[in-house]
Design a protein around this motif. Structure first.
Motif, PDB file in Angstrom:
ATOM      1  N   GLY A  66       1.158   6.107  10.161  1.00 41.87           N
ATOM      2  CA  GLY A  66       2.058   6.662   9.164  1.00 41.87           C
ATOM      3  C   GLY A  66       1.528   6.479   7.762  1.00 41.87           C
ATOM      4  O   GLY A  66       0.501   5.834   7.533  1.00 41.87           O
ATOM      5  N   GLU A  67       2.261   7.048   6.817  1.00 39.64           N
ATOM      6  CA  GLU A  67       1.791   7.091   5.436  1.00 39.64           C
ATOM      7  C   GLU A  67       1.755   5.725   4.747  1.00 39.64           C
ATOM      8  O   GLU A  67       1.124   5.576   3.711  1.00 39.64           O
ATOM      9  N   PHE A  68       2.404   4.711   5.309  1.00 45.92           N
ATOM     10  CA  PHE A  68       2.372   3.374   4.712  1.00 45.92           C
ATOM     11  C   PHE A  68       1.347   2.457   5.380  1.00 45.92           C
ATOM     12  O   PHE A  68       1.066   1.377   4.875  1.00 45.92           O
ATOM     13  N   ALA A  69       0.809   2.888   6.535  1.00 42.91           N
ATOM     14  CA  ALA A  69      -0.184   2.093   7.270  1.00 42.91           C
ATOM     15  C   ALA A  69      -1.568   2.406   6.709  1.00 42.91           C
ATOM     16  O   ALA A  69      -2.029   3.540   6.771  1.00 42.91           O
ATOM     17  N   GLN A  70      -2.217   1.413   6.148  1.00 42.13           N
ATOM     18  CA  GLN A  70      -3.538   1.549   5.535  1.00 42.13           C
ATOM     19  C   GLN A  70      -4.581   0.922   6.457  1.00 42.13           C
ATOM     20  O   GLN A  70      -4.267   0.058   7.259  1.00 42.13           O
ATOM     21  N   GLY A  71      -5.834   1.319   6.296  1.00 47.37           N
ATOM     22  CA  GLY A  71      -6.936   0.677   7.003  1.00 47.37           C
ATOM     23  C   GLY A  71      -7.200   1.262   8.382  1.00 47.37           C
ATOM     24  O   GLY A  71      -6.516   2.165   8.850  1.00 47.37           O
ATOM     25  N   SER A  72      -8.226   0.709   9.027  1.00 49.58           N
ATOM     26  CA  SER A  72      -8.635   1.168  10.355  1.00 49.58           C
ATOM     27  C   SER A  72      -7.595   0.738  11.394  1.00 49.58           C
ATOM     28  O   SER A  72      -6.830  -0.197  11.154  1.00 49.58           O
ATOM     29  N   PRO A  73      -7.575   1.394  12.558  1.00 46.93           N
ATOM     30  CA  PRO A  73      -6.552   1.057  13.562  1.00 46.93           C
ATOM     31  C   PRO A  73      -6.479  -0.430  13.907  1.00 46.93           C
ATOM     32  O   PRO A  73      -5.391  -0.967  14.052  1.00 46.93           O
TER      33      PRO A  73
END
Length: 151
Positions: A66-73
């Motif tokens: 989602g738009e608030f999740a930053q960085g690699s999986p």
């Protein structure tokens, strides 16, 4: 988390407690948009948003999207910006803190998925130098839990 799929989502509430006075905070959305706190500058600062759940990672960990999740999986996090990075022009502070989503206890995610509520994080907003929290937040400095999903 084997039953998690992209149709599932969880609500997240971040509470920033004991923030330095006069410093603006915002959660980063995408590359540069900001989510302002729901209750202005009252303590604790409260941010609420949703994250989708993708198929579990190869490690079995939750895959937050989602738009608030930053960085690699495998290294997903949420940014809490402060000072100039939170849109406070003239602030002496330009800081950003990372809340690593991998440190959310799996049982917290399972409880929210099966019983309702939202994932809540309590974060101390002030560093030892008196400025706003920054860098990768020590996992022992964040309390993750389940909270009722109420306004």
């Amino acid at each position: 988390m084997s039953q998690a799929n992209s149709a599932q989502s969880v609500r997240i509430r971040i509470l920033v407690v004991d923030a330095p006075p006069g410093v603006r905070f915002a959660v980063q959305r995408g590359r540069s948009d900001l989510l302002e706190p729901l209750n202005g500058q009252h303590e604790p600062l409260r941010f609420e948003f949703s994250l989708r759940l993708g198929l579990p990672l190869s490690t079995g960990s939750v895959n937050f999207l989602g738009e608030f999740a930053q960085g690699s999986p495998s290294e997903r996090f949420v940014y809490i910006n402060s000072g100039t990075l939170a849109g406070q022009s003239g602030s002496p502070w330009t800081r950003r803190a990372k809340l690593k989503l991998a440190f959310i206890p799996p049982e917290v995610v399972e409880t929210v998925l099966h019983s309702g509520g939202m994932i809540e994080a309590r974060v101390h907003g002030t560093m030892g130098d008196g400025g706003p929290v920054c860098a990768s937040v020590n996992p022992n400095s964040v309390v993750w839990g389940v909270a009722p999903d109420v306004a």
